[in-house]
Enzyme design. Structure first.
Site, mmCIF file in Angstrom:
data_model
loop_
_atom_site.group_PDB
_atom_site.id
_atom_site.type_symbol
_atom_site.label_atom_id
_atom_site.label_comp_id
_atom_site.label_asym_id
_atom_site.label_seq_id
_atom_site.Cartn_x
_atom_site.Cartn_y
_atom_site.Cartn_z
ATOM 1 C CG HIS A 237 43.478 43.590 24.344
ATOM 2 N ND1 HIS A 237 41.813 44.405 24.382
ATOM 3 C CD2 HIS A 237 43.231 44.371 25.312
ATOM 4 C CE1 HIS A 237 41.648 45.088 24.978
ATOM 5 N NE2 HIS A 237 43.046 45.100 26.113
ATOM 6 C CG ASP A 310 42.601 51.451 22.858
ATOM 7 O OD1 ASP A 310 43.149 50.854 24.178
ATOM 8 O OD2 ASP A 310 41.551 50.031 22.186
#
Length: 564
Positions: A237, A310
């Site tokens: 992230h 993702d």
């Protein structure tokens, strides 16, 4: 004069280009010869639909958007109107599961009014254990590492089955699970108990069983994070993780679970934002790598299902690509079929119009987008016409009869008992007549209730589950006035701050029993305790009840820590 007019001319040209592309989007053929529900073989119908689609419809089908807030905004409905292929339900959307069902029904109604009447894939992350995006009264389960400790493929199967039945009742049809990353880096804050363990073959077997249980319940499973997120402590992230292993290690370790899953025809695989520079020398993350997704996964392994990125909002994706539009382009070119974004793009964002424009001038790129759309539509045809699909228009009034799953409640307690692991036996079992005065320390109401059933005269010391530094110090400051009168302390540990609280009792002369309900590495500093049990699960009532039952001698724990 020309220099002064040039910026205005460039702005006008850009505006004209975008306007032209959107006008092309809306100039649809007057009539299409088929729609999603036409009776025809799935292969032929998928090809017919994609042959008749405009470039905008093809590209839209490859996008999956999430949204902020409890209800989808008008912007997301506008995307669905234009042919958006999929949506994602995130944890910030799900406090009210009745509203989740209503939102999904509204989005599917919008999709049904489209030219080809193609339903949406509706995805979420309901892995079990720590990761549970759909909240409300859905089950908090022991999770993957607990399944790995028990070692039974049937536990993986039924875990997926009961989780899937709950989310299916809401109209969710795709689950981003199982996680088949190996527990290789024990410092990882992103994988931890989401992993089945560190054994590649065992992970492949348990992952395949999870996929099968999902399918039986009518949910599309998605294995992640290809090719493996387990050997890094970094979270993609915020940064692109770099994993420096050679191909031989990679083949025998990270790749092994996917060989099992491809053989069992897992319907979807999520590509991870992970760099393996000794294998893919460009340093590109696997999610943007033609080598990893097309050469390796498609051609060499022979995987035929969907590939989904993702979240493209992660820094791990954009830092390499430079811009979001380029990241989307590279993701499609690499071999992904569905491009996931946790936010809903604006209608005029470059990730849309630049790639739509590229389709008109680059036939190779257009062919790749069309191939992705065809794969998606074929997968939808196979799923939605299977007779076991999630409802397109879920009945909010029926949710209470499905969530929580009543059969699942009994199973998850039994599964938790099978997973409990004795790391240090000490004085166990400790019945009330042997334990003396007992102090229960933890966070969850269910823990204290189950503890008092076994030790009726026990004292209680409460702290919050996610204990911050200030609260930790408050606990340490107050223990001297509470603890002296107790002989046995049973304490729940799920974080480093809980470890600090437990360490207060080191050399105190008291019998200390540690119930670790998160990553077992937390107990490394607690080996001085009398007894240590591992339950592996974050906030799971079932695991806490199982560990207390083991402390009280109600069963002999058989779980084995699933890593070395």
């Amino acid at each position: 004069m020309l220099k002064k007019r040039l910026p205005a001319l460039l702005i006008f040209t850009a505006f004209f280009s975008i306007s032209f592309l959107w006008s092309q989007t809306n100039q649809l053929p007057s009539q299409n010869s088929v729609n999603f529900w036409t009776r025809m073989s799935n292969d032929e119908l998928a090809q017919r639909i994609t042959d008749e689609m405009t470039d905008a419809e093809l590209l839209s089908q490859t996008f999956m958007f999430g949204w902020a807030g409890a209800e989808p905004p008008e912007l997301l409905y506008q995307w669905v109107e234009r042919g958006l292929g999929s949506v994602k339900v995130f944890g910030w959307n799900t406090d009210d599961i009745y509203l989740v069902a209503k939102s999904i029904s509204g989005l599917q109604t919008e999709a049904a009014e489209g030219r080809f009447q193609i339903p949406l894939f509706v995805a979420t992350d309901q892995e079990g254990g720590w990761i549970r995006h759909v909240k409300g009264d859905t089950s908090i389960t022991p999770g993957n590492m607990a399944i790995g400790a028990g070692g039974y493929p049937s536990d993986a199967w039924y875990t997926a089955y009961y989780i899937s039945r709950e989310i299916k009742a809401l109209g969710i049809n795709m689950n981003f699970a199982p996680t088949v990353d190996l527990f290789t880096d024990h410092d990882s804050s992103i994988i931890g108990t989401r992993s089945f363990g560190d054994d590649p073959d065992k992970t492949g077997i348990l992952g395949a069983a999870f996929v099968s249980g999902s399918e039986a319940a009518g949910i599309i499973a998605t294995a992640k994070h290809f090719p493996g997120h387990g050997d890094t402590s970094l979270d993609s992230h915020g940064k692109l993780p770099v994993i420096n292993i050679d191909f031989e290690t990679f083949k025998n370790r990270e790749l092994t679970p996917y060989l099992y899953l491809a053989k069992e025809k897992v319907p979807a695989i999520m590509s991870g934002h992970l760099s393996f520079p000794l294998i893919e020398t460009s340093g590109a993350p696997a999610s943007l790598s033609y080598y990893f997704l097309t050469e390796l996964l498609r051609k060499q392994i022979g995987y035929e299902g969907l590939i989904i990125t993702d979240d493209m909002m992660m820094v791990g994706a954009t830092v390499y690509a430079g811009t979001m539009s380029n990241a989307f382009k590279m993701a499609l070119e690499a071999g992904n079929d569905i491009i996931l974004s946790s936010t809903t793009a604006k209608l005029n964002e470059a990730l849309w119009y630049k790639n739509l424009e590229l389709m008109t001038i680059d036939e190779t790129f257009r062919a790749r987008v069309k191939d992705a759309a065809r794969r998606i539509i074929k997968a939808k045809l196979e799923y939605f016409k299977s007779g076991n699909a999630a409802p397109l228009y879920p009945d909010a009034d029926a949710i209470d009869s499905h969530i929580p799953d009543r059969e699942g409640e009994k199973f998850f307690l039994e599964q938790a008992c099978r997973s409990v692991t004795v790391e240090k036996q000490g004085s166990l079992p400790l019945t009330a007549d042997k334990a003396g005065r007992v102090l229960l320390m933890g966070s969850l109401t269910s823990f204290f209730k189950a503890g008092k059933q076994r030790y009726p005269d026990a004292g209680e010391f409460h702290y919050t589950y996610e204990t911050g530094p200030n609260e930790t110090q408050w606990v340490l400051d107050n223990l001297p006035s509470v603890a002296p009168s107790y002989d046995t302390v049973i304490i729940c540990v799920s974080s480093e701050n809980h470890v600090k609280i437990a360490e207060y009792f080191k050399d105190s002369g008291k019998r200390v029993v540690i119930l670790c309900n998160m990553t077992p590495t937390l107990t490394d500093k607690l080996q001085w305790a009398d007894s240590i049990l591992l339950g592996y699960s974050w906030r799971c009532d079932y695991s806490l009840k199982a560990m207390l039952g083991a402390v009280n001698g109600e069963f002999v724990p058989q779980g084995i820590k699933p890593y070395n």
